[in-house]
Design a protein around this motif. Sequence first.
Motif, mmCIF file in Angstrom:
data_model
loop_
_atom_site.group_PDB
_atom_site.id
_atom_site.type_symbol
_atom_site.label_atom_id
_atom_site.label_comp_id
_atom_site.label_asym_id
_atom_site.label_seq_id
_atom_site.Cartn_x
_atom_site.Cartn_y
_atom_site.Cartn_z
ATOM 1 N N ARG A 70 0.845 -1.205 0.000
ATOM 2 C CA ARG A 70 0.000 0.000 0.000
ATOM 3 C C ARG A 70 0.876 1.249 0.000
ATOM 4 O O ARG A 70 1.913 1.289 0.642
ATOM 5 N N GLU A 72 -3.736 3.627 -1.477
ATOM 6 C CA GLU A 72 -3.840 2.873 -2.721
ATOM 7 C C GLU A 72 -3.053 1.566 -2.641
ATOM 8 O O GLU A 72 -1.915 1.539 -2.186
ATOM 9 N N THR A 119 2.307 5.520 -8.243
ATOM 10 C CA THR A 119 1.045 5.001 -7.714
ATOM 11 C C THR A 119 0.242 6.124 -7.077
ATOM 12 O O THR A 119 -0.964 6.252 -7.292
ATOM 13 N N ALA A 163 -3.470 7.771 -8.351
ATOM 14 C CA ALA A 163 -4.615 7.675 -7.445
ATOM 15 C C ALA A 163 -5.339 9.014 -7.273
ATOM 16 O O ALA A 163 -6.466 9.051 -6.771
#
Length: 172
Positions: free
Chosen positions: A63, A85, A127, A131
Amino acid sequence: MTPEWSRPERLDAIGERDKPVHIEADEGERIALARRFELKAVDRLAADLVVRRDAAGVLVTGRVRGDVVQACGVTDEPVPAVVDEEVALRFVEALDGEEEVELSADAMDVVVIEGGAIDLGEAAAETMALALDPFPRSPNAARALREAGVISEDEVQPMNAFAGLKDKLAGR
């Protein structure tokens, strides 16, 4: 060019057993990431990841969590956002141009390994960026749009020769 938040994990240090890795961006890295991704601020950014090698390459799961401040696309006012995320990436050796890769519905993103390491910081930064809301709006955005003469989809009226014809025929 070295990414703003680089946390390389050498390939020769990755085995077949799960290896937990915690990374956190420091203040300078957060400022540089905010500049790169055109954010007002990155207040916190960290990732808890598990890295392991398998037959297909290197698997990274975990995560990415953080607190960022985006700019409203209408008013430029700050819009706080929370990032939480999941990460599921497979790092692979360079693919041959003729080699086909079949992806299933549950396939994870594939990243080509460059050099003798994978960069967990860059993977986490990307990432985070993916998001984020691409069109952040502040509470004042709707008012600002109305004042500028922009109408909402609900307020759109047909603008053609037949607009209001039904009402005219009914004598309204």
